[in-house]
Design an enzyme around this catalytic site. Structure first.
Site, short mmCIF file in Angstrom:
data_model
loop_
_atom_site.label_atom_id
_atom_site.label_comp_id
_atom_site.label_asym_id
_atom_site.label_seq_id
_atom_site.Cartn_x
_atom_site.Cartn_y
_atom_site.Cartn_z
N LYS A 25 0.89 -1.22 0.00
CA LYS A 25 0.06 -0.05 -0.02
C LYS A 25 0.86 1.21 -0.08
CE LYS A 25 -3.05 -0.81 3.35
NZ LYS A 25 -4.29 -0.65 4.30
N GLU A 53 -7.44 -5.66 0.47
CA GLU A 53 -8.13 -5.55 1.93
C GLU A 53 -9.74 -5.83 1.74
OE1 GLU A 53 -7.35 -1.42 3.00
OE2 GLU A 53 -6.49 -2.47 5.12
N ASN A 66 -6.55 -4.35 11.19
CA ASN A 66 -6.91 -3.23 11.73
C ASN A 66 -7.25 -3.44 13.50
OD1 ASN A 66 -6.77 -1.61 9.36
ND2 ASN A 66 -8.66 -2.04 8.86
N HIS A 114 -7.45 -0.47 15.69
CA HIS A 114 -7.54 0.88 14.69
C HIS A 114 -8.87 1.57 14.52
CE1 HIS A 114 -3.42 -0.44 13.81
NE2 HIS A 114 -3.50 0.43 12.98
N LYS A 121 1.71 -10.50 9.36
CA LYS A 121 1.36 -9.44 8.08
C LYS A 121 1.40 -10.20 6.81
CE LYS A 121 1.08 -5.01 6.37
NZ LYS A 121 1.10 -3.59 6.23
N ARG A 166 -7.59 -9.06 5.43
CA ARG A 166 -6.56 -8.06 5.77
C ARG A 166 -7.33 -6.93 6.73
NH1 ARG A 166 -2.43 -5.31 1.48
NH2 ARG A 166 -1.66 -3.87 2.88
N HIS A 206 -8.27 5.19 15.46
CA HIS A 206 -8.53 6.35 14.85
C HIS A 206 -9.53 7.52 15.34
CE1 HIS A 206 -7.36 3.80 10.72
NE2 HIS A 206 -6.53 4.51 11.52
N HIS A 247 -0.01 7.80 16.34
CA HIS A 247 -0.74 6.49 16.02
C HIS A 247 -0.69 5.37 16.73
CE1 HIS A 247 -2.56 3.81 13.10
NE2 HIS A 247 -1.48 3.06 13.03
N1 LIG Z 1 1.46 2.02 3.99
C1 LIG Z 1 0.75 1.35 4.73
O1 LIG Z 1 0.56 0.24 4.98
C2 LIG Z 1 1.03 1.89 6.14
C3 LIG Z 1 0.77 1.32 7.46
C4 LIG Z 1 1.08 2.39 8.58
C5 LIG Z 1 1.56 3.32 8.50
N2 LIG Z 1 1.46 4.04 7.33
C6 LIG Z 1 2.05 5.35 7.21
O2 LIG Z 1 3.47 5.70 7.75
C7 LIG Z 1 3.37 7.02 8.39
C8 LIG Z 1 4.09 6.96 9.65
O3 LIG Z 1 5.15 6.36 9.42
P1 LIG Z 1 6.39 6.20 10.82
O4 LIG Z 1 5.69 6.01 12.17
O5 LIG Z 1 7.56 5.46 10.20
O6 LIG Z 1 6.64 7.91 10.90
P2 LIG Z 1 7.71 8.68 9.98
O7 LIG Z 1 7.84 8.34 8.69
O8 LIG Z 1 6.90 10.05 10.04
O9 LIG Z 1 8.88 9.01 10.60
C9 LIG Z 1 8.88 9.48 12.16
C10 LIG Z 1 10.08 10.51 12.53
O10 LIG Z 1 11.14 9.51 12.81
C11 LIG Z 1 12.52 10.02 11.89
N3 LIG Z 1 13.31 8.70 11.77
C12 LIG Z 1 13.10 7.89 10.96
N4 LIG Z 1 13.83 6.86 10.73
C13 LIG Z 1 14.64 7.23 12.06
C14 LIG Z 1 15.70 6.50 12.89
N5 LIG Z 1 16.21 5.26 12.41
N6 LIG Z 1 16.24 7.41 13.68
C15 LIG Z 1 15.73 8.41 14.13
N7 LIG Z 1 14.89 9.24 13.53
C16 LIG Z 1 14.37 8.50 12.62
C17 LIG Z 1 11.82 10.51 10.69
O11 LIG Z 1 12.82 11.38 10.23
C18 LIG Z 1 10.38 11.40 11.17
O12 LIG Z 1 10.85 12.58 11.76
C19 LIG Z 1 2.17 7.52 8.56
O13 LIG Z 1 2.06 8.65 7.22
C20 LIG Z 1 1.10 6.29 8.09
O14 LIG Z 1 -0.10 6.62 7.29
C21 LIG Z 1 1.56 3.29 6.05
ZN LIG Z 2 -1.28 1.19 12.51
#
Ligand SMILES: NC(=O)c1ccc[n+]([C@@H]2O[C@H](COP(=O)([O-])OP(=O)(O)OC[C@H]3O[C@@H](n4cnc5c(N)ncnc54)[C@H](O)[C@@H]3O)[C@@H](O)[C@H]2O)c1
Ligand SMILES: [Zn+2]
Length: 368
Positions: A148, A242, A250, A253, A232, A246, A257, A270
């Site tokens: 996704k 989904e 959630n 969630h 997963k 799938r 949400h 989150h």
């Molecule tokens: N595609 C999917 O199936 C799916 C599933 C869950 C979440 N998401 C998406 O993922 C996003 C959230 O991702 P996230 O939680 O990884 O957060 P993020 O990508 O926003 O990263 C959070 C922070 O951590 C920093 N960071 C990244 N790696 C680091 C490291 N190794 N050391 C220090 N800092 C680091 C980043 O620069 C950022 O400031 C949301 O947009 C959400 O919608 C997508």
């Molecule tokens: Zn989640």
């Protein structure tokens, strides 16, 4: 190759790709990549300034070791930047650097970088290959696999997107060393989620080893991650789009949400909202007679062992209840909950009585 790396496979009707999990894998990125794509001509690493500063050198060493020369394109990885404009800017840069359909993108960062890069890969010249090199726990356990990808619209998250599977996922648990503690813990609730809905062995492992996991000990982390990813991968493989199973992913969630929205996305991360969501789903399931008390207690104990969850936004149970229905009403859909039935098994349940929901929300604590 590091002997302690684990390889899992995601198998869907249209794609089959490896997920490598282990400590120190960044240094092997090039060799592993070359095995998949012996001719790596145009490689573009998409990352954020922060991730690149922290871990870019390690990835570069790994790529260079296999004589892969990559260009690096940096993007802002704040959630606000997860917009079509960012995809367009990156696409213009790719074009300016001569990237063609044979280009290979490397998503190197958290979920924001992964989602944007996945969407870029899905759409640039109608689709190019990419690999995911996730550097947050959320990205390693969740967003990097499943295909996704997408960006946000003003009206909601992830509303513009595509399904586009990576060629491979390389998760180096060492990269998690630099994650802020709160960020790390928030991601752990997604690991707990996978255990509750699909892996009783992982659940027992977390019951016994949470201190090691919290201390980010590579072995404990690799075991926990590999198990969670397997849950997963198994589910995604059977239901890419989904439509059915799938939805189980959630768990926590639907409530989560609503909590996230009520907290204006600021107070709760989150993962923390999901932590609260797992608590709510567990209590609701028990209240409905669908989950034995002993299992409910065990789930609540594991959630608590991750750490203290920040307080929920102050809202009356009725307000949360209304929020739960808000999105579904818009879509004219029924509200469904993923409820744990026992450790390692969950089920999608519709038609939960309002009284049970309000009582559960009331029970969540005086802070509600
Ligand atoms: N595609 C999917 O199936 C799916 C599933 C869950 C979440 N998401 C998406 O993922 C996003 C959230 O991702 P996230 O939680 O990884 O957060 P993020 O990508 O926003 O990263 C959070 C922070 O951590 C920093 N960071 C990244 N790696 C680091 C490291 N190794 N050391 C220090 N800092 C680091 C980043 O620069 C950022 O400031 C949301 O947009 C959400 O919608 C997508
Ligand atoms: Zn989640």
């Amino acid at each position: 190759m590091a002997r302690d790396a684990k390889t899992l496979w995601v198998r869907t009707p249209t794609a089959r790709y490896p997920v490598w999990v282990g400590a120190g894998l960044l240094a092997q990125s090039g060799r592993r990549l070359k095995r998949l794509r012996p001719r790596c001509r145009q490689v573009f690493v998409i990352s954020s300034p922060r991730v690149w500063k922290l871990w870019g050198a390690r990835l570069s060493v790994g790529l260079r070791a296999a004589r892969i020369s990559a260009e690096v394109l940096l993007m802002n990885d704040r959630e606000e930047a997860k917009r079509l404009m960012t995809v367009e800017r990156l696409a213009e840069k790719l074009l300016a650097r001569g990237a063609d359909r044979g280009a290979l993108l490397v998503a190197f960062g958290g979920g924001v970088v992964g989602d944007v890069t996945g969407f870029l890969a899905a759409s640039y010249m109608r689709g190019v290959d990419y690999i995911q090199v996730p550097t947050t726990l959320v990205a390693q356990v969740d967003s990097a696999i499943g295909g996704k990808a997408g960006v946000n619209l003003r009206g909601g998250k992830n509303l513009l997107g595509a399904f586009h599977h990576p060629l491979a996922v390389l998760a180096d648990v060492r990269a998690l060393d630099t994650l802020p503690a709160r960020e790390y813990r928030a991601g752990l609730y997604e690991v707990v989620k996978c255990a509750v809905l699909g892996d009783s062995a992982l659940f027992r492992f977390l019951e016994r080893n949470m201190p090691a996991v919290l201390a980010r000990q590579p072995r404990a982390l690799r075991t926990a991650l590999a198990h969670a990813l397997r849950v997963k991968a198994r589910i995604v493989g059977r239901d890419v789009h989904e439509r059915g199973e799938r939805r189980l992913l959630n768990l926590g969630h639907t409530f989560g949400h609503a909590f996230e929205t009520l907290s204006g996305y600021l107070g709760l991360r989150h993962g923390e909202a999901v932590g609260w969501g797992i608590v709510a789903a567990t209590q609701l399931s028990h209240r409905l007679g669908l989950l034995p008390e002993r299992d409910a207690r065990r789930i609540l104990r594991v959630v608590a062992s991750v750490g203290r969850l920040p307080p929920l936004p102050s809202a009356k149970p009725e307000r949360v209840h209304a929020q739960l229905f808000a999105d579904k009403k818009k879509a004219g859909k029924q509200l469904r909950f993923v409820l744990p039935r026992r450790i390692g098994r969950a089920e999608v349940v519709a038609g939960v009585p309002r009284s049970a929901l309000v009582a559960t929300l009331g029970e969540l604590g005086s802070r509600l």
